[in-house]
Scaffold this motif. Structure first.
Motif, PDB file in Angstrom:
ATOM      1  N   GLU A 295      34.728  42.000  36.513  1.00  0.00           N
ATOM      2  CA  GLU A 295      36.179  41.948  36.303  1.00  0.00           C
ATOM      3  C   GLU A 295      36.802  40.710  36.937  1.00  0.00           C
ATOM      4  N   ILE A 296      36.242  40.243  38.060  1.00  0.00           N
ATOM      5  CA  ILE A 296      36.805  39.030  38.676  1.00  0.00           C
ATOM      6  C   ILE A 296      36.185  37.757  38.098  1.00  0.00           C
TER       7      ILE A 296
ATOM      8  N   ARG B  29      38.208  36.497  46.365  1.00  0.00           N
ATOM      9  CA  ARG B  29      38.799  37.017  45.124  1.00  0.00           C
ATOM     10  C   ARG B  29      38.505  38.499  44.954  1.00  0.00           C
ATOM     11  N   PHE B  30      37.307  38.910  45.363  1.00  0.00           N
ATOM     12  CA  PHE B  30      36.920  40.320  45.219  1.00  0.00           C
ATOM     13  C   PHE B  30      37.789  41.209  46.105  1.00  0.00           C
TER      14      PHE B  30
ATOM     15  N   HIS C 223      33.133  45.744  38.710  1.00  0.00           N
ATOM     16  CA  HIS C 223      34.118  45.020  39.520  1.00  0.00           C
ATOM     17  C   HIS C 223      33.771  43.540  39.640  1.00  0.00           C
TER      18      HIS C 223
ATOM     19  N   SER D 197      35.519  48.492  48.932  1.00  0.00           N
ATOM     20  CA  SER D 197      35.210  47.896  47.632  1.00  0.00           C
ATOM     21  C   SER D 197      33.780  47.377  47.557  1.00  0.00           C
TER      22      SER D 197
ATOM     23  N   GLU E   3      40.721  40.444  47.393  1.00  0.00           N
ATOM     24  CA  GLU E   3      42.103  40.357  46.922  1.00  0.00           C
ATOM     25  C   GLU E   3      42.349  41.337  45.777  1.00  0.00           C
ATOM     26  N   ARG E   4      41.359  41.508  44.918  1.00  0.00           N
ATOM     27  CA  ARG E   4      41.515  42.387  43.751  1.00  0.00           C
ATOM     28  C   ARG E   4      41.250  43.853  44.070  1.00  0.00           C
ATOM     29  N   PHE E   5      40.207  44.136  44.871  1.00  0.00           N
ATOM     30  CA  PHE E   5      39.772  45.528  45.028  1.00  0.00           C
ATOM     31  C   PHE E   5      39.905  46.093  46.435  1.00  0.00           C
TER      32      PHE E   5
END
Length: 281
Positions: A168-169, A187-188, A165, A120, A190-192
């Motif tokens: 997006e967070i 957070r990055f 991306h 990511s 965790e999301r991607f």
């Protein structure tokens, strides 16, 4: 991915965001390191966060198609400044630069040519600069998972990723008093999904030995904000690592029972923290 340096218009645009506040000389040094990049298709967005030292006039004088400037009349914090730039970014990819640091001349080229869609983001080790002394910190090379990031910030203070991306967070959490970067990368991931740390240092981080950030009140507040936000993701080993950090930030001994239960990635930091206390450093 093949990077075209001779024909940068055919290669992806990379946005670089840089907040600045009352550090004009450092800002000029950081700017020169961007202008010296071997990869040519970049845009630099500088957000002047309420400076009063001549920064505004200087930035107004250098604006161009490649260098865009935003001004805050009053300081709103580095996270707000970064988010302003992230929202304005036009690049497919994005990365950051602090105004007192520098890029190596090949940083953008290395990052873009190393891009792998299964990760990511990318990051690199830093070279710590103190006066005329430089020391590379080649730590935590390889994939970076959410599990390992909840023990220690293996990324550092900058990543290279898709701009959409980071938007997006929600960019950086402006409520955080410290640990903003750490929170953002968690957070990055965790999301991607996992990122990758490359072996080559391409970032020069300038540090002053006269200021201790570790024991500042904001550092502890930021730690507690981070813990409140992410503790639900942690297992017991990761919570033990956070206990180590709490003692380190407070300038306290890390108890042997906590030290013994810590993940190896935080163990050495805790151990050497205790040694320094023994030596009175």
């Amino acid at each position: 991915m093949t990077v075209s340096l001779k024909h940068p218009s055919t290669s992806p645009l990379i946005t670089i965001y840089m907040p600045t506040h009352n550090r004009l000389d450092n800002l000029k040094r950081a700017l020169l390191s961007v202008q010296a990049q071997s990869y040519g298709n970049w845009e630099l967005i500088i957000v002047n966060d309420g400076s009063s030292d001549g920064t505004k006039a200087f930035l107004d004088s250098i604006q161009s198609d490649q260098i865009r400037v935003f001004h805050n009349d009053k300081a709103k914090g580095a996270c707000h400044a970064r988010n302003t730039a992230i929202q304005a970014a036009q690049g497919e990819f994005i990365t950051g630069l602090d105004d007192d640091d520098e890029f190596s001349p090949d940083r953008l080229e290395v990052l873009l040519s190393s891009w792998q869609p299964q990760y990511s983001f990318l990051c690199t080790p830093v070279t710590i600069c103190k006066g005329s002394t430089q020391k590379e910190h080649p730590f935590f090379i390889g994939p970076i998972s959410i599990e390992s990031m909840l023990v220690i910030n293996k990324v550092g203070n900058q990543i290279f990723c898709k701009t959409e991306h980071l938007r997006e967070i929600g960019g950086f959490d402006e409520e955080f008093k410290a640990w903003q970067d750490y929170d953002t990368w968690v957070r990055f991931i965790e999301r991607f999904g996992p990122g990758l740390k490359l072996p080559k240092s391409t970032y020069l981080q300038h540090e002053s030995s006269s200021v201790s950030i570790t024991r500042s009140p904001n550092r502890l507040k930021g730690f507690y904000q981070f813990l409140a936000k992410h503790e639900h993701l942690m297992d017991q080993k990761q919570r033990n690592a956070m206990k180590c950090w709490e003692h380190i930030i407070k300038g306290q001994w890390v108890p042997l029972r906590v030290l013994a239960s810590a993940d190896h990635a935080i163990f050495k930091y805790s151990f050497f923290h205790n040694i320094k206390r023994i030596l009175g450093r």
